[in-house]
Design a protein around this motif. Structure first.
Motif, PDB file in Angstrom:
ATOM      1  N   LYS A 112     -38.112 -47.628  13.411  1.00  0.00           N
ATOM      2  CA  LYS A 112     -37.162 -46.734  12.483  1.00  0.00           C
ATOM      3  C   LYS A 112     -36.887 -47.505  11.447  1.00  0.00           C
ATOM      4  O   LYS A 112     -36.419 -46.858  10.298  1.00  0.00           O
ATOM      5  CB  LYS A 112     -35.915 -46.434  13.659  1.00  0.00           C
ATOM      6  N   ALA A 113     -36.511 -48.794  11.366  1.00  0.00           N
ATOM      7  CA  ALA A 113     -36.065 -49.379  10.311  1.00  0.00           C
ATOM      8  C   ALA A 113     -37.160 -49.273   9.250  1.00  0.00           C
ATOM      9  O   ALA A 113     -36.877 -48.969   7.806  1.00  0.00           O
ATOM     10  CB  ALA A 113     -35.862 -51.019  10.291  1.00  0.00           C
ATOM     11  N   LYS A 114     -38.418 -49.430   9.346  1.00  0.00           N
ATOM     12  CA  LYS A 114     -39.683 -48.973   8.288  1.00  0.00           C
ATOM     13  C   LYS A 114     -39.758 -47.543   7.943  1.00  0.00           C
ATOM     14  O   LYS A 114     -39.600 -47.360   6.379  1.00  0.00           O
ATOM     15  CB  LYS A 114     -41.011 -49.297   9.038  1.00  0.00           C
ATOM     16  N   ALA A 115     -39.199 -46.517   8.828  1.00  0.00           N
ATOM     17  CA  ALA A 115     -39.191 -45.380   8.458  1.00  0.00           C
ATOM     18  C   ALA A 115     -37.676 -45.114   7.466  1.00  0.00           C
ATOM     19  O   ALA A 115     -38.079 -44.541   6.198  1.00  0.00           O
ATOM     20  CB  ALA A 115     -38.982 -44.302   9.388  1.00  0.00           C
ATOM     21  N   ARG A 116     -36.893 -45.918   7.666  1.00  0.00           N
ATOM     22  CA  ARG A 116     -35.517 -45.540   6.770  1.00  0.00           C
ATOM     23  C   ARG A 116     -35.870 -46.294   5.589  1.00  0.00           C
ATOM     24  O   ARG A 116     -35.561 -45.763   4.299  1.00  0.00           O
ATOM     25  CB  ARG A 116     -34.466 -46.264   7.384  1.00  0.00           C
ATOM     26  N   ALA A 117     -36.582 -47.592   5.407  1.00  0.00           N
ATOM     27  CA  ALA A 117     -36.914 -48.022   4.280  1.00  0.00           C
ATOM     28  C   ALA A 117     -38.018 -47.172   3.487  1.00  0.00           C
ATOM     29  O   ALA A 117     -37.772 -47.081   2.252  1.00  0.00           O
ATOM     30  CB  ALA A 117     -37.622 -49.473   4.547  1.00  0.00           C
ATOM     31  N   ALA A 118     -38.738 -46.489   3.889  1.00  0.00           N
ATOM     32  CA  ALA A 118     -39.719 -45.631   3.317  1.00  0.00           C
ATOM     33  C   ALA A 118     -39.086 -44.489   2.626  1.00  0.00           C
ATOM     34  O   ALA A 118     -39.352 -44.036   1.408  1.00  0.00           O
ATOM     35  CB  ALA A 118     -40.720 -44.872   4.151  1.00  0.00           C
TER      36      ALA A 118
END
Length: 162
Positions: A112-118
């Motif tokens: 989820k953190a990678k998705a938010r960063a994207a």
């Protein structure tokens, strides 16, 4: 009820014109695009553009992105493919912001953190109101075709068929 009847007409219209792109259908039936044939169209329902910071577009193409907090978003359109779900072809037209990244895998993955960063990569710097431009009319899509005279299109309207 009015919107439901309009959507049924839209689906019927697209069914009988499978060559028409869905965005053409929406624009035509909302009265903001040219007619594609002589069939009368229903009067469009009352509508307004969606807030581009709540219904946001990824900054994959020039001029797209959002200003608001991503937590307030309802939808994030990330352009998985350039027509007909062809992710490899989008890179030719895209900005470098997501180059080499498979956004589908990132946004629908477990991290989820990678998705938010994207998603955050599409955040724009706010523009002062006096610097905003009227984007309702364009005279060029930078594709070699230029509109010489912008004018509203008069639509033929008819009651919805049942």
């Amino acid at each position: 009820e009015e919107t439901r009847e309009w959507l049924v007409f839209l689906l019927n219209w697209v069914f009988h014109r499978p060559y028409a792109h869905d965005q053409l259908a929406f624009a035509t039936l909302l009265g903001i695009g040219p007619l594609v044939d002589e069939e009368p169209l229903p009067v469009p329902p009352t509508w307004a553009p969606l807030d581009p910071h709540v219904f946001a577009n990824a900054a994959r193409f020039a001029g797209l992105g959002f200003w608001g907090p991503h937590e307030d978003m309802v939808l994030f359109h990330f352009f998985d493919g350039w027509n007909s779900n062809q992710p490899d072809e989008v890179e030719y037209f895209a900005t470098p912001i997501y180059r080499g990244m498979n956004l589908f895998e990132v946004l629908y993955g477990e991290d989820k953190a990678k998705a938010r960063a994207a998603i955050e990569r599409s955040r724009l710097e706010p523009i002062a109101p006096e610097n905003l431009r009227d984007a309702r009319w364009m005279d060029s899509l930078n594709l070699g075709v230029t509109l010489q005279e912008a004018a509203p299109v008069q639509l033929h309207t008819a009651p919805l068929r049942r």
